[in-house]
Design a protein around this motif. Structure first.
Motif, PDB file in Angstrom:
ATOM      1  N   GLN A  82      -4.044  81.586 -19.710  1.00  0.00           N
ATOM      2  CA  GLN A  82      -3.997  81.846 -21.105  1.00  0.00           C
ATOM      3  C   GLN A  82      -2.446  81.749 -21.714  1.00  0.00           C
ATOM      4  N   GLU A  83      -2.470  81.307 -22.650  1.00  0.00           N
ATOM      5  CA  GLU A  83      -1.078  80.712 -23.359  1.00  0.00           C
ATOM      6  C   GLU A  83      -0.421  79.909 -22.741  1.00  0.00           C
ATOM      7  N   PHE A  84      -1.028  79.037 -21.807  1.00  0.00           N
ATOM      8  CA  PHE A  84      -0.410  77.806 -21.033  1.00  0.00           C
ATOM      9  C   PHE A  84       0.640  78.392 -19.950  1.00  0.00           C
ATOM     10  N   ARG A  85       0.448  79.496 -19.447  1.00  0.00           N
ATOM     11  CA  ARG A  85       1.530  80.006 -18.501  1.00  0.00           C
ATOM     12  C   ARG A  85       1.322  79.359 -17.075  1.00  0.00           C
ATOM     13  N   ASP A  86       0.184  79.104 -16.615  1.00  0.00           N
ATOM     14  CA  ASP A  86      -0.032  78.486 -15.335  1.00  0.00           C
ATOM     15  C   ASP A  86      -0.975  77.211 -15.617  1.00  0.00           C
ATOM     16  N   ALA A  87      -0.694  76.121 -15.023  1.00  0.00           N
ATOM     17  CA  ALA A  87      -1.542  74.874 -14.896  1.00  0.00           C
ATOM     18  C   ALA A  87      -1.777  74.554 -13.407  1.00  0.00           C
ATOM     19  N   VAL A  98      -1.487  72.058  -6.577  1.00  0.00           N
ATOM     20  CA  VAL A  98      -0.259  71.698  -7.382  1.00  0.00           C
ATOM     21  C   VAL A  98      -0.223  72.797  -8.550  1.00  0.00           C
ATOM     22  N   TRP A  99       0.690  73.436  -8.645  1.00  0.00           N
ATOM     23  CA  TRP A  99       1.061  74.495  -9.751  1.00  0.00           C
ATOM     24  C   TRP A  99       2.248  74.319 -10.669  1.00  0.00           C
ATOM     25  N   ALA A 100       1.951  74.259 -11.795  1.00  0.00           N
ATOM     26  CA  ALA A 100       2.912  73.990 -12.633  1.00  0.00           C
ATOM     27  C   ALA A 100       3.257  75.026 -13.728  1.00  0.00           C
ATOM     28  N   GLY A 101       4.349  75.685 -14.137  1.00  0.00           N
ATOM     29  CA  GLY A 101       4.572  76.864 -15.000  1.00  0.00           C
ATOM     30  C   GLY A 101       6.357  77.116 -14.709  1.00  0.00           C
ATOM     31  N   ASN A 102       6.553  78.154 -15.580  1.00  0.00           N
ATOM     32  CA  ASN A 102       7.891  78.737 -15.503  1.00  0.00           C
ATOM     33  C   ASN A 102       7.863  79.759 -14.543  1.00  0.00           C
ATOM     34  N   ASN A 103       8.955  79.734 -13.900  1.00  0.00           N
ATOM     35  CA  ASN A 103       9.454  81.006 -12.957  1.00  0.00           C
ATOM     36  C   ASN A 103       9.361  82.317 -13.751  1.00  0.00           C
ATOM     37  N   ASN A 104       9.899  82.313 -14.816  1.00  0.00           N
ATOM     38  CA  ASN A 104       9.730  83.662 -15.479  1.00  0.00           C
ATOM     39  C   ASN A 104       8.470  83.890 -16.423  1.00  0.00           C
ATOM     40  N   ARG A 128       7.106  82.382 -18.702  1.00  0.00           N
ATOM     41  CA  ARG A 128       6.938  82.223 -20.104  1.00  0.00           C
ATOM     42  C   ARG A 128       6.023  81.063 -20.255  1.00  0.00           C
ATOM     43  N   SER A 129       5.424  80.989 -21.387  1.00  0.00           N
ATOM     44  CA  SER A 129       4.371  79.866 -21.686  1.00  0.00           C
ATOM     45  C   SER A 129       5.018  78.510 -21.783  1.00  0.00           C
ATOM     46  N   MET A 130       4.164  77.670 -21.275  1.00  0.00           N
ATOM     47  CA  MET A 130       4.632  76.342 -21.530  1.00  0.00           C
ATOM     48  C   MET A 130       4.369  75.854 -22.730  1.00  0.00           C
ATOM     49  N   ARG A 131       4.555  74.552 -23.328  1.00  0.00           N
ATOM     50  CA  ARG A 131       4.049  73.686 -24.611  1.00  0.00           C
ATOM     51  C   ARG A 131       2.637  74.119 -24.757  1.00  0.00           C
ATOM     52  N   PRO A 132       2.139  74.105 -25.777  1.00  0.00           N
ATOM     53  CA  PRO A 132       0.787  74.273 -26.263  1.00  0.00           C
ATOM     54  C   PRO A 132       0.203  72.824 -25.529  1.00  0.00           C
ATOM     55  N   GLY A 133      -0.961  72.960 -25.004  1.00  0.00           N
ATOM     56  CA  GLY A 133      -1.602  71.854 -24.500  1.00  0.00           C
ATOM     57  C   GLY A 133      -1.168  71.343 -22.932  1.00  0.00           C
ATOM     58  N   ALA A 134      -0.060  72.126 -22.529  1.00  0.00           N
ATOM     59  CA  ALA A 134       0.345  71.947 -21.112  1.00  0.00           C
ATOM     60  C   ALA A 134      -0.803  72.625 -20.318  1.00  0.00           C
ATOM     61  N   ASP A 135      -2.060  71.706 -20.213  1.00  0.00           N
ATOM     62  CA  ASP A 135      -3.097  72.426 -19.224  1.00  0.00           C
ATOM     63  C   ASP A 135      -3.029  71.720 -17.841  1.00  0.00           C
ATOM     64  N   GLY A 136      -4.018  72.278 -17.075  1.00  0.00           N
ATOM     65  CA  GLY A 136      -4.019  71.722 -15.545  1.00  0.00           C
ATOM     66  C   GLY A 136      -4.287  70.221 -15.514  1.00  0.00           C
ATOM     67  N   SER A 137      -5.148  69.668 -16.551  1.00  0.00           N
ATOM     68  CA  SER A 137      -5.452  68.160 -16.473  1.00  0.00           C
ATOM     69  C   SER A 137      -4.075  67.420 -17.085  1.00  0.00           C
ATOM     70  N   PHE A 138      -3.046  67.778 -17.678  1.00  0.00           N
ATOM     71  CA  PHE A 138      -2.211  67.095 -18.362  1.00  0.00           C
ATOM     72  C   PHE A 138      -0.767  67.140 -17.502  1.00  0.00           C
TER      73      PHE A 138
END
Length: 303
Positions: A174-179, A192-198, A200-210
């Protein structure tokens, strides 16, 4: 399974749980293969409802997941990201599929030798059977089926590596916190995991495929030449007479409406608009082999 608007009743907060697919669109009656390959949320939640939350968590633990220990915290959203897991556990769990249903506990040490090259310790595979090989092979077949995921991800998506047999799955919270992207061959599993250590949400559209999949694809493209290009073992197909057929397209219809004025619009027009501005109404003309609510009548799904 019917991929359509579904109210699963009150959640833990007393609100009705009505999940949506990431795209905001529904696809009517589809096979389990299509639902998993296209990463559709509603069929996944329906499947968990049939399987049972306790049984699903038990299976996750058998595959090597070390979290999800407080059963009271989880509901049907568990299947689409409603529970915390580590990247190491997730990748280890996927490796069970690659290893034909057998699990090897995570161990960072392959070998220790002394100055004279004498082996002090060497990691040997445990190969503990935790999953029916036929189920593992079906999962491998689905997750490596680029044609089935194409309607959502496109044919040249980052889960596809030309000339190699790879299986992969993306995920987004939810809210692009983890991809997430986790994928494997018969020889290697990579997550592979992408996200912020704190958190916080990433930019809208920052989903797993992108966000995560391009990293996964680049790494796999670099390391796969070191491994044989083996294909996954094929699963044993059931007698077609004993397996219920998935309802054909003629057995349901989808009608589209403009959300602002509730006027009916064409499918072509609906697909050109933003999902949040369109209402889809799915009418099941024939309920065989599924009920109008999309529940399984026969527990043998079509792959």
């Amino acid at each position: 399974v019917l991929d359509g608007p579904t109210n699963f009743g009150p959640d833990g907060g007393g609100r009705n749980y009505v999940p949506r697919n990431y795209s905001g669109r529904f696809h009517g009656v589809i096979s389990i293969r299509q639902a998993l390959a296209m990463s559709l949320n509603v069929p996944a939640v329906k499947t968990l409802r049939e399987v049972g939350i306790d049984e699903a968590i038990e299976m996750a633990h058998r595959l090597g997941i070390t979290t999800l220990n407080d059963r009271n915290r989880y509901g049907l959203s568990l299947v689409i990201g409603g529970g915390e897991v580590t990247l190491l556990d997730e990748t280890s769990g996927f490796s069970v599929f690659a290893n034909d249903g057998k699990r090897n506990p995570v161990d960072p040490i392959l070998k220790i030798v002394d100055k004279d090259n004498k082996i002090i310790r060497e990691n040997s595979p445990k190969n503990m059977p935790v999953l029916d090989p036929q189920i593992a092979r079906k999962i491998n077949s689905i997750l490596s089926d680029n044609k089935s995921r194409t309607p959502i991800f496109g044919p040249n998506n980052k889960l596809f590596i030309p000339g190699r047999t790879v299986a992969a799955k993306t995920g987004t919270t939810q809210e692009f916190r983890d991809a997430w992207t986790v994928g494997f061959t018969p020889h290697i599993a990579v997550g592979v995991w992408a996200g912020n250590n704190n958190n916080r949400s990433m930019r809208p559209g920052a989903d797993g495929s992108f966000v995560a999949a391009p990293i996964w694809n680049k790494f796999m493209s670099q390391v796969l030449p070191q491994y044989p290009d083996d294909t996954f073992l094929a699963y044993e197909k059931s007698d077609s007479k004993a397996v219920p057929k998935v309802a054909a397209k003629s057995q349901y219809k989808i009608t589209y409406y403009r959300k602002s004025n509730k006027k009916k619009i064409s499918e072509k027009k609906a697909k050109s608009m933003k999902p949040e501005k369109v209402i889809q109404k799915i009418e099941v003309v024939s309920s065989e082999p599924f009920s109008a609510e999309g529940n399984f009548i026969d527990k043998k799904p079509v792959f």
